[in-house]
Design an enzyme around this catalytic site. Structure first.
Site, PDB file in Angstrom:
ATOM      1  N   CYS A  25       5.594  -6.651   9.023  1.00 49.41           N
ATOM      2  CA  CYS A  25       4.862  -6.865   7.778  1.00 49.41           C
ATOM      3  C   CYS A  25       3.667  -5.938   7.611  1.00 49.41           C
ATOM      4  O   CYS A  25       3.081  -5.877   6.526  1.00 49.41           O
ATOM      5  CB  CYS A  25       4.390  -8.314   7.693  1.00 49.41           C
ATOM      6  N   HIS A  41     -13.870  -7.560  -1.856  1.00 41.52           N
ATOM      7  CA  HIS A  41     -12.584  -8.247  -1.984  1.00 41.52           C
ATOM      8  C   HIS A  41     -11.794  -8.111  -0.682  1.00 41.52           C
ATOM      9  O   HIS A  41     -11.747  -7.034  -0.088  1.00 41.52           O
ATOM     10  CB  HIS A  41     -11.778  -7.671  -3.155  1.00 41.52           C
ATOM     11  N   ASN A  64       5.945 -15.429   1.466  1.00 40.27           N
ATOM     12  CA  ASN A  64       5.682 -14.258   2.301  1.00 40.27           C
ATOM     13  C   ASN A  64       6.695 -13.173   1.920  1.00 40.27           C
ATOM     14  O   ASN A  64       7.862 -13.249   2.309  1.00 40.27           O
ATOM     15  CB  ASN A  64       5.799 -14.629   3.782  1.00 40.27           C
ATOM     16  N   HIS A  81      -2.774 -10.218   4.672  1.00 41.52           N
ATOM     17  CA  HIS A  81      -1.341 -10.487   4.585  1.00 41.52           C
ATOM     18  C   HIS A  81      -1.040 -11.980   4.511  1.00 41.52           C
ATOM     19  O   HIS A  81      -1.493 -12.760   5.360  1.00 41.52           O
ATOM     20  CB  HIS A  81      -0.636  -9.871   5.793  1.00 41.52           C
ATOM     21  N   HIS A 109      -2.491  -0.858  17.484  1.00 41.40           N
ATOM     22  CA  HIS A 109      -1.175  -1.143  18.056  1.00 41.40           C
ATOM     23  C   HIS A 109      -1.355  -1.734  19.448  1.00 41.40           C
ATOM     24  O   HIS A 109      -1.851  -1.070  20.350  1.00 41.40           O
ATOM     25  CB  HIS A 109      -0.356   0.153  18.136  1.00 41.40           C
TER      26      HIS A 109
END
Length: 495
Positions: A221, A384, A410, A388, A300
Site C-alpha cells: 500500500c 493537513h 481500503n 493511509h 524500508h
C-alpha cells in the site's frame, strides 16, 4: 486500438540541444568575458600605454571578470539546481451503483459463495462491524455476482475500468496532449499482467515511442509514494515534460476463500479503487498546478525479520491463496513510522521545535537528567495529514483518513489521493498550506511526501471537477452525518 506516429528525430534533437542551453550558457559567458578582459589589458597598436591608462584598464578588466564570474555562478546554480516538481491535478475512481455493497450484503454474499465455515463468517462479520467501513463501499462485479467469477478475464475488466476511468478523467481535466507525456509509472502490488499496465496505457493513449515507463509491483500500500518519488527523480533528468502516475490494486484475483483467520482480515478491508496523478517540471505549469512537491522520505525495514514477514502473500493449509497479516503488524508499522518521522522532522519542523527536541536529548543522554522526551509538534509545520486508510485503529483522530475508510474502504496505495480529494472538497486547502502524506506497505515500508499548495482549492470547484466526494462532502464527517440522520435528514449516497 492501434496508432502509429511518425518519428520526428530532428524535432527531438532540437529539444535536447535546447535543454542543454542552461548548462552551456554560463560557460560561454565566462569565456567571452575573459577574452574581453584580456584584450582590454593588452597594449593597442604596439605602443606602450601610459601608466594611468593601463591602471584604468586593469580596474575595468577586473570588474568585468568579477561580473562575468558572478553571472556564470548564478546561471550555473539556476541550471544545476533541482527542478521543481508540480502536481498539476489528480483524479480518483468512483465505481457506479452496481458495484456498491453494504456490510450486511457483503456478509450475505460471502455466505452464498459456500467457501467459508460458520465460524469464519461470524469472524468476518465482527471484523467488518468494527473496521470503520460504511455501507457504501465497492466491489468488482466478479465478487458481487453469485457465483463469484475469479479469473484473468474479470481481473482484466476490473483493472481496465479503474485505470482507464481515472486516466480519462485526468487528461480531460488537464487538457494535456498525449504527445507531451514523457513518462508513465504504474503501481499495482498483487496483480501484474503481461503486457504490463504501463504498456496498456501507452497503447490506449498512443503515447510516443520514447516514453519512459516503469511498472511497480509487490510493494504494498505504500507504493503510491514510491511511484511519486521515482517520478520526482526522473523529472530531475528529463526536462520540460509530464509524468503520469497511476496507483491501483486488483481485488478480483486477491479475495481469499479459505478459513485462516490471519488471511480473512483482508476480505473485510480492501475495496475497489484507483487514482491518477499528473506531475510536471515545466515552470509554466506553476500558474495552474495545485501543489509543489518538496520532500519525499522512504523508510524500508526489510532487514528486520518480523517487519519482513508481517504482511505476506501465501497459501493456507488447503492451498487457498491470500494475504496474511501477522500480530507483529502494528509493531512493525510503529517502528517504521518512528524512523520515517525522525528523518523527515529536520526537513520540515521549525527551528524552535528542533531545538526543544535536541535540548531534551542532551539533558537525558549527555547530562543524565531524567526528563520526559519531547515530542515535536508537527502541526506547527504541516496543516493537513493524509495517512493511509489501512484500518480504524490508527485513524480515529484523522478525519480525512477515517472518512475515506468509511466511504471507500481500503483502496490500497490510492487511498491517500481520496483523502486529499476530501480535504479539497471540504474547502480546507488554502494557498501556502502544507500536506503530509504517509503510507505503509509490506516489507515493511513507511513512505512520506510533503506538498505545498500553490493556490486555494475551493470546495465548489472540487465538486465541479468531478471529485469522488462531489455532492457528498456536506454529509461528512460521520459524526455530523449521524446527527443529521437522527434529525430526519436523508442521505443520498450515490450521485
Amino acid at each position: 486500438m492501434s496508432c502509429r506516429r511518425p518519428v520526428k528525430q530532428a524535432k527531438r534533437l532540437y529539444y535536447r540541444l535546447v535543454g542543454q542551453v542552461p548548462h552551456l550558457f554560463p560557460v560561454t559567458v565566462l569565456v567571452v568575458m575573459s577574452m574581453l578582459a584580456i584584450s582590454m589589458m593588452s597594449p593597442s597598436n604596439g605602443v606602450e600605454a601610459p601608466w594611468q591608462e593601463t591602471q584604468a584598464n586593469v580596474v575595468v578588466s577586473a570588474a568585468a571578470a568579477a561580473a562575468a564570474f558572478i553571472a556564470a555562478a548564478l546561471l550555473s546554480y539556476a541550471a544545476w539546481s533541482p527542478r521543481p516538481v508540480y502536481l498539476v491535478d489528480h483524479a480518483e475512481y468512483k465505481p457506479g451503483q452496481p458495484h456498491q455493497a453494504t456490510r450486511a450484503e457483503t456478509i450475505e454474499r460471502y455466505g452464498l459463495c459456500g467457501a467459508f465455515s460458520d465460524e469464519s463468517l461470524a469472524f468476518q462479520k465482527r471484523i467488518l462491524e468494527r473496521s470503520g467501513l460504511g455501507d457504501a463501499t465497492h466491489f468488482p462485479a466478479s465478487l458481487i455476482n453469485v457465483p463469484v467469477d475469479m479469473c484473468l478475464r474479470t481481473a482484466r475488466e476490473e483493472s481496465h475500468s479503474v485505470v482507464f476511468g481515472v486516466v480519462d478523467e485526468l487528461l480531460a481535466r488537464t487538457r494535456v496532449r498525449h504527445a507531451d507525456i514523457g513518462m508513465v509509472i504504474v503501481n499495482s502490488s498483487l496483480y501484474s499482467p503481461t503486457p504490463s499496465f504501463t504498456t496498456l496505457i501507452v497503447n490506449r493513449y498512443c503515447l510516443r515511442d520514447d516514453v519512459v515507463s516503469h511498472n511497480l509491483s509487490g510493494m504494498g500500500c505504500s507504493a503510491g509514494i514510491i511511484a511519486i518519488d521515482l517520478a520526482k527523480r526522473l523529472l530531475q533528468v528529463h526536462p520540460d515534460t509530464y509524468a503520469l502516475v497511476v496507483s491501483t490494486e486488483n481485488i478480483t484475483l486477491n479475495a481469499y476463500f479459505g478459513n485462516s483467520r490471519p488471511m480473512l482480515v483482508t476480505n473485510t478491508l480492501f475495496r475497489m479503487g484507483g487514482a491518477a496523478v499528473l506531475l510536471s517540471n515545466r515552470r509554466v505549469e506553476r500558474q495552474r498546478a495545485k501543489y509543489q512537491l518538496f520532500h519525499t522520505v522512504r523508510t524500508h525495514r526489510g532487514a528486520d525479520d518480523e517487519s519482513y514477514t508481517c504482511v505476506a502473500q501465501q497459501e493456507d493449509e488447503l492451498g487457498h491463496l491470500g494475504v496474511s497479516l501477522s500480530k507483529q503488524l502494528m509493531t512493525a508499522a510503529s517502528d517504521a513510522l518512528r524512523v520515517n518521522i525522525t528523518t523527515l522532522g529536520p526537513l520540515v519542523l521549525p527551528l524552535s521545535e528542533q531545538l526543544r527536541f535536541l535540548g531534551t536529548v542532551v539533558l537525558k543522554r549527555v547530562l543524565g537528567i531524567n526528563v520526559k522526551p519531547y515530542s515535536p509538534d508537527f502541526t506547527r509545520a504541516l496543516e493537513h495529514f493524509c495517512i493511509h486508510a489501512g484500518g480504524r485503529s490508527v485513524l480515529d483522530e484523522l478525519e480525512p483518513s477515517r472518512m475515506t475508510l468509511y466511504r471507500f474502504g481500503n483502496t490500497s496505495s490510492s487511498s491517500l489521493w481520496y483523502e486529499l480529494a476530501y480535504c479539497e472538497a471540504k474547502g480546507r486547502i488554502k494557498k501556502g498550506n502544507r500536506v503530509w502524506q504517509i503510507a505503509f506497505g509490506s516489507g515493511f515500508k513507511c513512505n512520506s511526501a510533503v506538498w505545498k499548495a500553490l493556490r486555494t482549492v475551493e470546495g465548489t470547484i472540487a465538486a465541479e471537477e468531478r471529485s469522488p466526494w462531489a455532492k457528498m462532502s456536506t454529509f461528512y464527517p460521520v459524526a455530523d452525518l449521524e446527527q443529521n440522520l437522527r434529525g430526519g435528514a436523508k442521505l443520498q449516497i450515490d450521485m
